[in-house]
Design a protein around this motif. Structure first.
Motif, short mmCIF file in Angstrom:
data_model
loop_
_atom_site.label_atom_id
_atom_site.label_comp_id
_atom_site.label_asym_id
_atom_site.label_seq_id
_atom_site.Cartn_x
_atom_site.Cartn_y
_atom_site.Cartn_z
N ARG A 1 0.84 -1.20 0.00
CA ARG A 1 0.00 0.00 0.00
C ARG A 1 0.86 1.24 0.00
N VAL A 2 0.45 2.25 -0.74
CA VAL A 2 1.14 3.53 -0.80
C VAL A 2 0.21 4.60 -0.21
N HIS A 3 0.75 5.43 0.67
CA HIS A 3 -0.08 6.48 1.29
C HIS A 3 0.77 7.73 1.47
N SER A 4 0.11 8.77 1.98
CA SER A 4 0.75 10.07 2.24
C SER A 4 1.43 10.61 0.97
N VAL A 5 0.70 10.56 -0.13
CA VAL A 5 1.24 11.03 -1.40
C VAL A 5 1.22 12.56 -1.44
N LYS A 6 2.36 13.14 -1.79
CA LYS A 6 2.47 14.58 -1.93
C LYS A 6 3.24 14.91 -3.21
N ARG A 7 2.84 16.05 -3.77
CA ARG A 7 3.52 16.50 -4.99
C ARG A 7 4.46 17.63 -4.63
N TYR A 8 5.68 17.55 -5.16
CA TYR A 8 6.67 18.60 -4.89
C TYR A 8 6.41 19.80 -5.81
N LYS A 9 6.72 20.95 -5.25
CA LYS A 9 6.61 22.19 -6.02
C LYS A 9 8.00 22.79 -6.22
N ALA A 10 8.12 23.53 -7.27
CA ALA A 10 9.41 24.18 -7.55
C ALA A 10 9.59 25.39 -6.64
N ALA A 11 10.75 25.45 -5.97
CA ALA A 11 11.08 26.59 -5.13
C ALA A 11 11.59 27.73 -6.02
N PRO A 12 11.28 28.96 -5.70
CA PRO A 12 11.74 30.09 -6.55
C PRO A 12 13.24 30.29 -6.49
N SER A 13 13.86 29.85 -5.40
CA SER A 13 15.31 30.03 -5.29
C SER A 13 15.89 28.93 -4.44
N PHE A 14 17.20 28.80 -4.55
CA PHE A 14 17.91 27.78 -3.78
C PHE A 14 17.85 28.08 -2.29
N ASN A 15 17.90 29.40 -1.94
CA ASN A 15 17.87 29.78 -0.52
C ASN A 15 16.54 29.38 0.11
N ILE A 16 15.45 29.57 -0.61
CA ILE A 16 14.15 29.19 -0.06
C ILE A 16 14.09 27.69 0.17
N LEU A 17 14.65 26.94 -0.75
CA LEU A 17 14.69 25.48 -0.56
C LEU A 17 15.43 25.12 0.72
N GLN A 18 16.58 25.76 0.95
CA GLN A 18 17.37 25.43 2.14
C GLN A 18 16.69 25.85 3.43
N LYS A 19 15.92 26.94 3.36
CA LYS A 19 15.26 27.43 4.57
C LYS A 19 14.00 26.62 4.90
N ASN A 20 13.52 25.80 3.97
CA ASN A 20 12.29 25.04 4.20
C ASN A 20 12.54 23.55 3.89
N PRO A 21 13.41 22.94 4.66
CA PRO A 21 13.74 21.53 4.34
C PRO A 21 12.57 20.59 4.56
N ASP A 22 11.60 20.99 5.41
CA ASP A 22 10.49 20.09 5.69
C ASP A 22 9.35 20.27 4.70
N LYS A 23 9.47 21.22 3.78
CA LYS A 23 8.46 21.43 2.77
C LYS A 23 8.76 20.56 1.55
N SER A 24 7.74 20.23 0.79
CA SER A 24 7.90 19.43 -0.42
C SER A 24 8.28 20.35 -1.57
N LEU A 25 9.55 20.75 -1.60
CA LEU A 25 10.06 21.69 -2.60
C LEU A 25 11.26 21.10 -3.31
N TYR A 26 11.48 21.57 -4.55
CA TYR A 26 12.70 21.24 -5.26
C TYR A 26 13.15 22.50 -5.98
N TYR A 27 14.41 22.50 -6.36
CA TYR A 27 14.94 23.65 -7.12
C TYR A 27 15.84 23.12 -8.22
#
Length: 1586
Positions: A1291-1317
């Protein structure tokens, strides 16, 4: 063949399957028709008091079960019915008829020789009806009233009308059955009645004139030693009495030797014919109903298989008929209903079928050993074969010899040829004398019988002059050898003189002249020889005169033996021989011989040093049950199983209860000690039993018996037991030349027998106990589809194929207790049985043209082949197999005839049974192997390998074999593993725990590998604890016996080596993981210039991963370990050392017991994914020690799936790690690097980037994270998802889709968010992987499942995406590298580290102490050594003063009692003080440890005899400025472990190390020893029906 009386029928049976349906028409094969005659007259023939006697029976019933015993009697039934009515006329007519028949018979017999050939009836067309002589011994008839005496001829009718049967209290007895019947067809006389009837017959035969005192018969078993008068048996047959009774009387009198010999044959023939001619005289249905009634009683009271409890000695049963059929190899015998036979002499027949209640018993105490020869024996449908009983073991010698060739024709269905077969309802009870089955050596046995071996030297030309040998009188060791050509060179005499004067007084000197030694032998040299050795002949030694002398330097002339011969012109002188006996300090007698001669003009001289009074073995157990002439085997204690040796025992009146003398000299070293903490004592097994079952063999191989593999005949006998047998118990039996290279034909084979213990209704449970199986041709004990069998104290030696063999994977609850298997060689039956040549040659079951791969398909010959984990192994020894000692192998599905009995995979989930105190050594591949399986499907195009070839399997024990339930650790408790060429033990799966185990002198001590690979493995673990590992022990082995490698050890000594001279020796080997190593001791891992040897190491050429969860703690590395850890290096054995697992090798040192730094990780030096600036390099390990936190990144890649992954740690951008990945027939490629948490990594491939990538952060705890950058071409479009995969359910659960971060700094400041850069300029996709759930234990993931990130990339261009090679610079600051330094180095010794045991032994209930004695000679002191010492466990006693030192230890408690020093250099009267101390001060039952330091020697010469009180076999010879060490005992008996070393100047300082058992029976310790036998407690619990 001629006979002296009636003979039993031998019946032909061409179709065994049809036998049970055939009526037995033999004249004497059943008792159904054993006629009872309707008798209506002649009651007056007996006196009135005898009538009453014959009708009463008040004696108590004994336990011996009554049996029917009579031939059919129905031929003249109709004729008898004509005389059935009352009346005088009928009686008179009957009398006349009898007289006429009798007269004709007697007249005919006058011309016969006693042999009668019975006519062949219609129903017996193919049956051999010849009757064999069978004396019926009635000496043990029970007085139990089981015979209805109202049937005695001629008393029936009148008495039966007037007397009604009694109803006895014993309603189930045969007596009650007989008395309740109107018609009786069986007579079984009690002793008292037999005596009375015998008197009656004698009186009738003598005309009532026989005086009673002439034949004073009172009891059946009396001996009439003074009887002179004998009776003519032809007079007795005239007496009118029922033929059955007359037959018993004749046999009774014959046994008492009262019959005239010349007429015995005719009289028995007459009676036999009477029996035959009255076959029709019973009332058909009445007789049949009676037989059925009796058989029903027997079934309830005797043959019911669920309650079979034989009582007493089976051959003493009164109902047995003596059977002596002679030798007829073409006769087929069937022992059927009512036949109860006692075999009393050797016989040969074609075959025997025992069925329908028939019984065959071997007589005990016959005049000669009994051998029964047959092609086969079948026991079925209530048939029984007995040799002895459990409570009455057979004491004589008996043998069953199975003969026949494989080419003789078709075999019997379900059994084959040359067998003993037990079918439904059959009983096989074989119980020989109870012997000590096998034990361990109590003292080392050396090659040649001497500690330093026997010595032999022979020389012809090239030995001119004086040849001289110098030996140690206390050990027989050769100390010096030289030759002095005193014939040609004058200066050789001077050199000879110097040589002799340099030797210490008291040494043995032997001299032999070669060619000639006299011409230049000076008078001074001759005088020195005379003075030093006491020679009387050397002064007269002349040209070419043979001369030999043996003496002791400095001793009187009475010690010298010499011989001299004159040279003869013909060139032959005869041999001059000097021979003298000596004794070592430990009591071994040896002979030193020197000889010299000329033979036909050729000189010949030489020396011999040999043990002289036989070799005595010291054993750990009482061996008084082993007798002279018995055959024994001593197991190898080296790498080659072929060093096992066989011997016969000799009479030994001087032996103690635990000693035996052998008839030869050992060729190899057999250890009898605990060495370096590991029990390496050789097993010694008894091969002889007094019940022997064997196959008769041809002189060489023939026919279709795999003669291209075997030069000898392999078509032996076999024993097969089928389902629903009534009772089978084998004990005290020897099997040899048994087994065939055919499926199912094994020495002992339980075939699909089901439950054979209490669960199956067998009481007592079925067992194979104290059985010796040796020199056999297919397995030892095969357990096939059988549960609950006990195999105990059984030896399997020199056999082909798996020895103790569980076949289909369904066999459970079987108990293997204290069995020994050794010299298990390859066979042909299964792929796993075969060696390399057989594997590639036998291809009839593979698909197409497939050629098997020996290393993976075959080559798995195993002594204990355990195909289901739910079986119990306690106290067993696997002492030499072609491949593996004990192998737990798994059938993914049941195989063979057990297909479908459990669901697929159940065996792999089944918890392990009891595994306690087992030994494995001298095996080539591994001592113990847990893992792998067999192929359970037939060969096909997809998988052409043969069914049952070795395959992949994983052991994952869970509660109730249910993977949804908790794991149940498999505990390997008390394994002793040594001298295995490759592995001491290998285990894959989980959870598995090794504890209290010992590993020594193995190529690799122990390898623990995880259940499988992520993501299929949910995260099992393996552990080893409280165990000892030894690299190269002082057991240096012995060259020869197919040992492949002989070379130098770590200390320059020559020794046998595992695998190869350069093979890297490893104590504990990490593989996969997680594995734990705790509370273990390592010793003697010392590398040499061409061989690595390390305590800890890693699986070589590892293509997969190593888990950072691997950890060690509380490890003790003794000073003898000079290479603690080794990661390998490119070259032989390691290859490139560049596979994925090689790069990622790592373990966690929890407490710093390995590295000295707690909470440190040890990794490979060139793996920059885990390094940081604070790491400490250890070049000799090829490793680094680092602090920090580590986990794993699991990467899956699709489209393409064949690329290599390159990964760098951003802080070391110039050191990428290249991983090749593993594609295990999956649709993706997978990689699993170890990473340091809270660091940044960049990944790219050696080709275009895969379109789909899945990243698993495994072994991450909640909050743990890493930053990952992946290289992609510009313009790539991403779809990134995260979810949690519950692998057990899919079984697969807790499915989330990643969103693109506007910058690398935002990605680093929000490690617990589903973001990529995605940095399109550099072509790097950045993601932060962070665990969000708690992970427990050793699971890779949390209980919610495995968190993962799935990246789907739409790649526009097909260019290779290598962001680093294109020179992209990092625009974005990665995670800065933190400076982590190693702190808190351990500076104090770890008192809790290491194994708590002093030694790991095969008698864990016994306590051992470790003693070390190190003396010092004067040269040691001059070289700077300050102390001599005595060490008892961890207590060390240092001695700096010169003199003699004593330490006393209580042999019962192990407590140190006292210590004492004697100054032998300066103290006056020191000799008297030492003598008084030994005699008066040292307590009884004291272990005495003695050493010297710079001993002056002369005072000790006065007390040399006092050391006899401490166990020395002769007075000690002390040497000036030499050294002395002694391990002694003061007590009534002398233990086998006593050792004495007395070295002279020039020899190494005397030293001893030994592990001494406490509380041995010979110590006579006070009080009752507490019973702490865990093995016996486990055994009792397993045998308990609850």
């Amino acid at each position: 063949m001629e006979a002296t009386g009636p003979r039993l029928a031998m019946q032909t049976d061409e179709n065994l399957n049809a036998q049970s349906a055939l009526e037995d028409v033999s004249t004497d094969s059943t008792a159904e028709g054993f006629s009872q005659y309707r008798i209506s007259w002649l009651l007056h023939l007996l006196p009135p008091f005898r009538k009453l006697l014959l009708l009463q029976n008040n004696s108590p019933i004994v336990q011996a079960t009554p049996r029917l015993l009579a031939p059919k009697d129905h031929v003249l039934e109709k004729r008898w019915r004509a005389f059935d009515g009352p009346g005088t006329a009928r009686e008179f007519t009957l009398h006349l008829l009898y007289l006429a028949v009798f007269a004709l018979v007697v007249l005919g017999l006058l011309h016969w020789d006693g042999k009668i050939q019975l006519p062949h009836g219609k129903e017996a067309k193919d049956y051999d009806q010849s009757i064999e002589t069978s004396p019926w011994n009635m000496s043990h008839l029970p007085r139990d009233g089981t015979a209805d005496l109202s049937a005695i001829y001629p008393l029936y009718k009148r008495l039966a009308r007037n007397i009604s049967p009694r109803k006895w209290k014993e309603e189930t007895s045969l007596l009650a059955i007989y008395q309740s019947m109107k018609e009786v067809n069986e007579i079984l006389l009690p002793c008292e009645s037999l005596v009375k009837i015998t008197h009656h017959v004698l009186r009738k035969a003598s005309g009532k004139m026989l005086p009673l005192d002439l034949f004073p018969l009172e009891t059946c078993d009396q001996k009439l030693n003074n009887q002179i008068t004998k009776i003519n048996p032809l007079d007795l047959v005239k007496v009118k009495i029922k033929p059955q009774l007359l037959y018993q009387v004749l046999l009774f009198l014959k046994r008492l030797d009262l019959l005239v010999d010349i007429h015995q044959a005719k009289s028995f023939s007459i009676v036999k014919k009477l029996l035959v001619n009255k076959q029709q005289m019973i009332l058909g249905k009445t007789g049949k109903n009676h037989s059925n009634h009796v058989l029903k009683w027997l079934k309830v009271n005797r043959t019911h298989r669920k309650s079979f409890k034989p009582a007493g000695c089976p051959d003493k049963a009164a109902y047995l008929l003596s059977w002596n059929p002679g030798h007829h190899e073409h006769k087929k015998v069937k022992i059927g209903r009512g036949m109860f036979l006692r075999l009393e002499s050797s016989t040969s027949v074609h075959s025997i079928i025992i069925e329908n209640g028939g019984k065959l018993v071997f007589a005990d105490s016959p005049q000669a050993a009994i051998t029964l020869r047959a092609r086969y024996i079948v026991i079925r449908n209530g048939g029984e074969l007995h040799i002895g009983a459990e409570r009455c073991p057979y004491n004589s010698s008996a043998a069953i010899s199975l003969f026949g060739r494989s080419t003789d024709g078709p075999g019997v269905a379900r059994f084959g040829q040359k067998f003993i077969g037990v079918d439904k309802g059959g009983v096989l009870e074989l119980h020989g004398r109870q012997h000590l089955s096998w034990t361990l050596l109590g003292r080392t046995v050396y090659a040649g019988g001497l500690q330093h071996g026997a010595y032999r030297f022979d020389k012809h030309w090239g030995s001119r002059g004086i040849n001289i040998r110098v030996l140690d009188p206390g050990t027989a060791q050769l100390l010096a050898a030289d030759r002095f050509d005193t014939h040609l060179w004058a200066n050789e005499s001077r050199r000879l003189q110097l040589f002799l004067h340099a030797q210490s007084r008291g040494r043995i000197v032997a001299i032999a002249v070669g060619d000639s030694a006299a011409r230049s032998l000076t008078a001074a040299a001759r005088m020195d020889i005379r003075e030093l050795l006491g020679s009387q002949q050397v002064t007269q030694l002349g040209y070419r005169q043979p001369w030999a002398i043996v003496g002791v330097l400095g001793a009187s002339g009475s010690f010298v033996v010499e011989d001299k011969r004159l040279y003869q012109p013909n060139g032959s002188t005869g041999m001059a021989i000097a021979r003298r006996d000596f004794q070592t300090y430990d009591g071994i007698h040896f002979t030193v011989t020197a000889f010299s001669e000329w033979v036909h003009g050729v000189p010949h001289c030489g020396f011999r040093v040999d043990v002289s009074r036989g070799v005595i073995l010291n054993l750990m157990d009482d061996a008084t049950s082993w007798l002279p002439g018995d055959q024994i085997v001593i197991a190898s204690t080296d790498y080659s199983m072929y060093q096992a040796e066989e011997f016969n025992l000799l009479p030994c009146p001087e032996c103690k209860a635990n000693q035996v003398k052998i008839d030869g000299k050992p060729r190899y070293l057999h250890m009898g000690e605990v060495i370096d903490g590991i029990d390496m004592r050789a097993e010694v097994g008894l091969l002889t039993r007094n019940i022997l079952i064997k196959g008769e063999m041809e002189g060489s191989c023939y026919g279709q018996n795999f003669c291209h593999f075997f030069s000898y005949d392999t078509f032996g006998g076999h024993i097969t037991i089928l389902r629903n047998f009534a009772s089978v118990h084998l004990s005290g039996v020897e099997l040899t030349n048994m087994g065939q290279q055919l499926v199912g034909s094994y020495p002992v084979h339980f075939h699909l027998a089901g439950d054979v213990d209490q669960k199956g209704g067998y009481d007592p449970p079925t067992y194979v106990d104290n059985v010796a199986i040796h020199h056999c041709f297919s397995r030892c004990v095969a357990i096939h589809g059988t549960n609950g069998l006990l195999v105990k104290d059984t030896i399997g030696y020199d056999t082909l194929g798996h020895c103790f063999f569980l076949e289909d994977g369904v066999e459970q609850r079987n108990i293997l207790f204290h069995n020994l298997g050794l010299l298990t060689k390859a066979g042909t039956i299964l792929p796993s049985d075969r060696n390399e040549i057989m594997c590639v040659s036998i291809r009839d079951q593979v698909y197409g043209n497939y050629i098997p791969v020996p290393s993976t398909d075959c080559m798995a010959v195993t002594t204990f082949w355990i195909s289901n984990p739910n079986n119990h192994l306690i106290n067993n020894a696997a002492a030499g197999a072609q491949d593996v000692g004990i192998w737990f192998i798994f059938h993914h599905a049941p195989t063979g005839e057990s297909v479908g009995q459990y669901p697929e995979g159940q065996s792999e989930f089944t918890p392990l049974g009891v595994f306690y105190n087992n030994r494995v050594h001298s095996n080539f591949k591994a001592g113990l192997f847990i893992g792998s399986g067999v192929k359970t499907t037939k060969s096909n195009a997809d998988n052409p390998r043969e069914v049952l070839a070795v395959d992949v399997a994983r052991f994952r024990p869970h509660e109730n074999a249910d993977p949804r339930k908790p794991r149940v650790p498999a505990v390997i408790d008390g394994l002793v593993s040594f001298k295995n060429n490759d592995h001491g033990a290998w285990a894959r799966g989980g959870d598995i725990i090794f504890c209290n185990s010992g590993f020594s002198d193995n190529g690799i001590g122990l390898t623990l590998a995880s259940d499988g690979t992520f993501p299929t493995d949910e995260g099992s673990s393996l552990e080893v604890t409280k165990s000892i590992f030894v690299g190269e022990s002082i057991n240096v082995g012995c060259n020869g016996g197919q040992n492949r490698y002989w070379g130098k050890g770590a200390h320059g000594e020559y020794r046998t080596l595992p695998r190869n001279r350069t093979f890297p020796i490893r104590g504990f080997q990490f593989y996969d993981g997680p594995v734990r190593l705790t509370q273990c001791t390592f010793r003697k891992y010392v590398p040499v210039h061409d061989r690595h040897s390390s305590a800890l190491a890693f699986f070589m050429r590892n293509a997969w991963q190593i888990s950072p969860q691997n950890n060690v703690s509380q490890v003790k590395l003794e000073r003898s370990v000079t290479l603690e850890v080794f990661f390998g290096k490119p070259g032989q054995w390691f290859g490139t050392n560049g596979l994925d697992g090689d790069w990622t090798s790592i373990f966690h040192d929890l407490d710093g017991s390995v590295t000295g730094y707690p909470d440190a990780f040890v990794a490979r030096a060139d793996n920059y994914l885990v390094r940081h600036p604070g790491c400490l390099s250890v070049p000799r390990w090829n490793g680094v020690i680092c602090s920090g936190k580590y986990a794993q990144l699991y990467v899956q890649a699709w489209r393409p799936e064949n690329l290599s992954l390159l990964i760098t740690k951003d802080s070391y951008p110039n050191h990428p790690l290249k991983l090749q990945g593993v594609n295990r027939k999956a649709s993706y490629q997978q990689y699993q690097p170890v990473v340091m948490l809270e660091q940044a990594y960049t990944l790219w491939w050696n080709g275009r980037t895969p379109e789909q990538i899945v990243l698993y952060p495994i072994n991450f705890n909640r909050g743990d994270w890493i930053q990952v950058g992946l290289c992609y071409p510009k313009g790539t479009v991403f779809k990134i998802m995260s979810d949690i995969n519950q692998r057990s359910s899919g079984r697969v659960h807790s499915v989330k889709r990643y969103k693109a971060a506007p910058s690398f700094n935002i990605l680093q400041k929000n490690p617990d968010k589903s973001l990529y850069y995605f940095d399109s300029d550099s072509g790097i996709l950045f993601i932060i992987l962070q665990a969000k759930h708690v992970r427990k234990g050793h699971s890779y993931c949390s209980k919610h499942g495995c968190e993962r990130v799935k990246i789907l990339a739409h790649i526009i261009t097909w260019e290779t995406s290598d962001c680093w090679q294109k020179g992209y610079s990092m625009k974005h600051s990665s995670v800065p590298a933190r400076l982590l330094t190693l702190t808190g180095r351990v500076t104090t010794p770890c008192s809790q580290c290491g194994a708590p045991q002093v030694a790991i032994t095969s008698d864990p209930h016994r306590t051992y102490i470790r003693v070390q004695i190190q003396s010092q000679s004067r040269s040691d002191i001059q070289n700077g050594h300050k102390f001599a010492f005595i060490k008892v466990n961890n207590d060390v006693f240092l001695f700096e003063k010169p003199g003699l030192f004593f330490v006393m230890v209580d042999a019962c408690s192990g407590d140190i009692l006292s210590r004492q020093h004697f100054d032998t250099a300066h103290t006056p009267q020191v000799a008297d003080s030492i003598a008084n101390y030994i005699q008066a001060t040292i307590r009884e039952r004291s272990i005495t440890l003695v050493c010297t330091r710079d001993d002056s020697g002369w005072p000790l010469a006065y007390v040399s005899s006092d050391f006899l009180r401490l166990g020395a076999a002769k007075p000690i010879k002390f040497y000036m400025t030499g050294s002395f060490a002694m391990l002694g005992f003061k007590g009534r008996l002398k233990p086998a472990w006593i050792k004495v070393i007395s070295h002279s100047v020039g020899q190494r300082a005397a030293s001893l190390q030994h592990y001494i058992p406490l509380k041995l029976s010979e110590y006579s310790c006070p009080g009752k020893e507490k019973d702490n036998r865990r093995d016996l407690k486990l055994f009792q619990d397993l045998m308990s029906p609850n």
